[in-house]
Structures are given as C-alpha cells and as structure tokens.
Design an enzyme around this catalytic site. Structure first.
Site, short mmCIF file in Angstrom:
data_model
loop_
_atom_site.label_atom_id
_atom_site.label_comp_id
_atom_site.label_asym_id
_atom_site.label_seq_id
_atom_site.Cartn_x
_atom_site.Cartn_y
_atom_site.Cartn_z
N GLU A 96 35.14 7.71 -15.62
CA GLU A 96 36.04 6.78 -16.39
C GLU A 96 35.84 6.75 -17.96
O GLU A 96 34.96 7.49 -18.38
CB GLU A 96 35.37 5.44 -16.21
CG GLU A 96 35.85 4.74 -14.86
CD GLU A 96 35.21 3.42 -14.57
OE1 GLU A 96 35.78 2.53 -13.62
OE2 GLU A 96 34.13 3.05 -15.00
N CYS A 109 35.80 6.13 -25.35
CA CYS A 109 34.41 6.22 -25.15
C CYS A 109 34.50 7.13 -23.97
O CYS A 109 35.12 6.71 -23.02
CB CYS A 109 33.96 4.88 -24.65
SG CYS A 109 32.31 4.70 -24.18
N CYS A 116 25.22 9.18 -13.08
CA CYS A 116 24.01 9.33 -14.34
C CYS A 116 22.38 9.50 -13.42
O CYS A 116 22.55 8.77 -12.52
CB CYS A 116 24.05 8.02 -15.21
SG CYS A 116 23.05 8.34 -16.62
N CYS A 120 18.58 3.71 -15.61
CA CYS A 120 18.27 2.44 -16.40
C CYS A 120 18.65 1.20 -15.48
O CYS A 120 19.69 0.96 -14.96
CB CYS A 120 19.13 2.49 -17.84
SG CYS A 120 19.04 3.95 -18.79
N CYS A 123 21.64 -1.09 -16.05
CA CYS A 123 23.21 -0.48 -16.31
C CYS A 123 23.83 -0.14 -15.01
O CYS A 123 23.17 0.41 -14.06
CB CYS A 123 22.79 0.82 -17.05
SG CYS A 123 24.13 1.64 -17.14
N CYS A 334 29.84 -1.84 -22.31
CA CYS A 334 28.86 -0.92 -22.30
C CYS A 334 28.15 -1.08 -21.05
O CYS A 334 27.92 -2.15 -20.70
CB CYS A 334 27.93 -1.11 -23.35
SG CYS A 334 28.48 -0.75 -24.91
N1 SAH Z 1 23.07 7.49 -21.83
C1 SAH Z 1 23.60 7.24 -22.92
C2 SAH Z 1 24.99 6.91 -23.43
C3 SAH Z 1 25.60 5.93 -22.18
S1 SAH Z 1 25.30 4.10 -22.27
C4 SAH Z 1 22.36 6.39 -23.59
O1 SAH Z 1 21.68 5.94 -22.87
O2 SAH Z 1 22.68 6.20 -24.69
C5 SAH Z 1 25.81 3.51 -23.81
C6 SAH Z 1 24.91 2.42 -24.29
O3 SAH Z 1 25.22 1.19 -23.23
C7 SAH Z 1 23.37 2.59 -24.01
O4 SAH Z 1 22.92 2.00 -25.32
C8 SAH Z 1 23.24 1.65 -22.79
O5 SAH Z 1 21.80 1.51 -22.64
C9 SAH Z 1 24.10 0.51 -23.07
N2 SAH Z 1 24.37 -0.32 -21.89
C10 SAH Z 1 23.91 -0.03 -20.70
N3 SAH Z 1 24.01 -1.12 -19.88
C11 SAH Z 1 24.57 -2.03 -20.59
C12 SAH Z 1 25.01 -3.45 -20.17
N4 SAH Z 1 25.25 -3.80 -18.93
N5 SAH Z 1 25.22 -4.16 -21.32
C13 SAH Z 1 25.28 -3.70 -22.55
N6 SAH Z 1 25.00 -2.33 -23.00
C14 SAH Z 1 24.71 -1.47 -22.03
#
Ligand code: SAH
Length: 342
Positions: A96, A109, A116, A120, A123, A334
């Site tokens: 996406e 973005c 991935c 996390c 996420c 995000c």
């Molecule tokens: N892998 C990279 C980039 C992808 S995510 C990283 O970790 O930075 C971009 C951002 O969104 C990251 O800071 C991630 O932790 C955050 N993120 C992930 N899940 C989220 C959620 N459900 N709500 C808000 N931010 C989130």
C-alpha cells in the site's frame, strides 16, 4: 529448477545503460530521454503507448524488458482527503501507498517491503510477517505512479508505510537515488523512518543525499521498548542513540523521535522523564507524539494523557509536537496498513 535469466524491468536501467542499449540497437541517444520521460514522468509501462517512439523500438522494448508497472487493486479516499492505494507489485505481492494532502504539503507515504519482519506489537503491518523485499524501483515507482499516472501533486515522501526501510538498505538507497534524480524531489523532502538499525543509520549519515531521519522510539526504557518491539531485543537502545548522535554530528541536523502514546503502557510521568533523558545533548532531537490508531484484534488504546505528556516535555525545554495521523477512517493511518479493505 533451472532459473532462466530474467529480462530486466524497464525501470531498472540507468540513463547510461539506456544509452548503451539504444546504441546497440542502432538508435539515437536522445531516445533515452524520451523513454525515461515516459517511465518516470508518466509512470507509463506499456511501450505500445509510448507514442513518440518508432514502432520498431516499441516492439524491441516489449521483447527485451519486463514492462509491468504497479497494478491498482483498490483506491480509497478518506473524509480528510487522504487516499490509500493497494497495488499488485510488478515483482509479486501486494502493498500500500498513502497520499496525504495537508497544510499545503502533498506527502506520499511509501512502503519499503511487502509485509514487515519487525512484529511491533501495536502495529497492523507487524502482524503480517515479511513476505519479500521490494526492489528500489518498486519503491520509487509508488511516487512516480501517483505523480505521473493519477496525477497527484507530490512535495514530500516519507518511508513510513509497510516495512522497515533500513532492513532493505540497498533498495532504499536506490529509491532515494531515483526519487532525487529521476522524479526530481529534493533529498531534504524525503524522510526515512526506522525502528533503529545502528550500522545503517551511520551509513545514512554519510550519504551524499541529505535526507531527514525519524526514529521510532516508543519507549526510552529498554525493557518496555523490547516488549513493544521484539526486534529491539537484539539492538541495545544505547547503540541506537550513539548512531543517532553520529547522524546529528555528521549532518549538523536534528532527528525526529516518533513516540506512539499507548494508554497505560508508555504514557506515565516516568516514561516522559526517561524520554527527556534520552533526548539530552549531544543528541539533537524533536519529539513527535503520535496518537495511536487502534488496530482490530490488538489490545492497545490511544493514550488519555497526550496533553499532559506533551506539557511535561515542553516544560523541560524539549520540542514536542502531537501528530494525529490522517486517513484513519479508511485504515490509511500510521500502523494500519494491512492490505484490507476498510
Ligand atoms: N518500520 C519503520 C516505518 C514504518 S511505521 C518504523 O518503525 O519507523 C511508521 C510509524 O508508525 C512508526 O513510528 C510506527 O511505530 C508507527 N505506528 C505503527 N503502528 C501504529 C498505530 N497503530 N498507530 C499509530 N502509529 C503507529
């Protein structure tokens, strides 16, 4: 199984490679610019539509190259104007891209991997696992396609879609090269967001292109961070901090720390204190507090203490802003990218 030598994709040739290939076909060098302009200016992948090329050259392109671009599977538009695109990628898998118009900026973005590997806990993408690495051109093509084919204005690019860009380092570098030379974006308008890979952060610091760097911290307490980001178990937070300091010093630049505020998890006064200690000089960092976008099936909730947490940082003289991510109603926010229809 014997692997057949594959034809390159049209998007994989550099300008000098195009000239060499055209020369070998008895074609004048200016055709390189015409082809490049179709590919990167218009994101057009079908040689038959390259109307200023002779028919013979169009057939040669079709015979000698793979010509698939991004195939659109779904396009959603949010109430706030944000748009989310789900693509079939030329080299396989779906991913996406999000286009975010906000306060005069038009930010794309991009995803850097299919799925991935980080897992996390909070996420949506993290729940998918890693399917494959994207190639550099597949990353840059997300921007070229929105700009050239739809056509949407693009002023900034953030590597904050699916995947961890620093775990696909060579493709990231290729994409940065393509975005700056072929698509004409300034490196300063590109932001790479990472979970923190010290060696790669140091290499980024030495890159000729002066890109912006964001680090996803989420907790300055090692134990807690490890629980939220399983990958962090192998990477000491101190090593990441050292690498960020190196980046600041090489670049004489600030980095951004991203911090998703999770209710009752990382939003206490003690968490803010730990964050303040992390940001102490010589690290030059501003803090971006992110409002959590709930993910179905995951137990996390957005923090109730966002303002208090921010105030605590501001009182200590830190730069701290709050980011409400856009497009949440179409699961384009995000951490919501999971290739599902909203
Ligand atoms: N892998 C990279 C980039 C992808 S995510 C990283 O970790 O930075 C971009 C951002 O969104 C990251 O800071 C991630 O932790 C955050 N993120 C992930 N899940 C989220 C959620 N459900 N709500 C808000 N931010 C989130």
């Amino acid at each position: 199984m014997v692997r057949v030598t594959e034809r390159p994709a049209l998007w994989e040739l550099s300008p000098t490679q195009w000239e060499a290939w055209l020369k070998a076909q008895g074609q004048p060098p200016y055709r390189a610019r015409q082809i490049e302009s179709w590919l990167w200016g218009r994101a057009l992948s079908d040689p038959r539509q390259m109307s200023n090329l002779p028919a013979s050259l169009r057939s040669l392109l079709e015979e000698n190259f793979r010509t698939q671009g991004l195939k659109l599977l779904h396009r959603h538009t949010s109430r706030d104007g944000t748009q989310k695109f789900l693509w079939q990628m030329p080299e396989g898998g779906t991913t996406e891209t999000v286009w975010i118009p906000h306060r005069g900026r038009h930010t794309v973005c991009v995803s850097s991997q299919v799925g991935c590997s980080l897992n996390c806990r909070f996420c949506a993408t993290g729940q998918l696992g890693l399917e494959r690495q994207l190639k550099g051109y597949e990353i840059a093509l997300q921007v070229a396609t929105l700009k050239g084919a739809y056509p949407l204005p693009v002023s900034h690019v953030v590597f904050m879609g699916m995947g961890e860009p620093l775990l696909n380092y060579s493709a990231l570098i290729e994409a940065i090269e393509l975005l700056t030379t072929r698509i004409g974006l300034s490196a300063r308008r590109l932001t790479v967001s990472t979970v923190g890979v010290p060696k790669a952060i140091r290499r980024l610091a030495e890159l000729p292109q002066r890109i912006e760097l964001a680090f996803s911290l989420h907790s300055a307490l090692s134990e807690k961070r490890r629980e939220l980001i399983p990958l962090a178990a192998h990477i000491p937070l101190d090593d990441i901090r050292e690498a960020l300091i190196y980046f600041c010093q090489q670049r004489r630049e600030w980095v951004t720390l991203e911090y998703v505020l999770l209710d009752g998890i990382n939003d206490s006064p003690e968490d803010a204190e730990a964050l303040r200690d992390f940001v102490a000089p010589p690290l030059l960092a501003k803090v971006n507090l992110i409002v959590y976008n709930p993910v179905p099936g995951l137990p996390f909730r957005p923090s109730q203490r966002i303002e208090a947490f921010q105030q605590q940082l501001l009182r200590r003289g830190l730069l701290a802003t709050v980011r409400q991510s856009r497009g949440a109603d179409i699961a384009a926010g995000c951490g919501q990218l999971a290739r599902q229809k909203p």
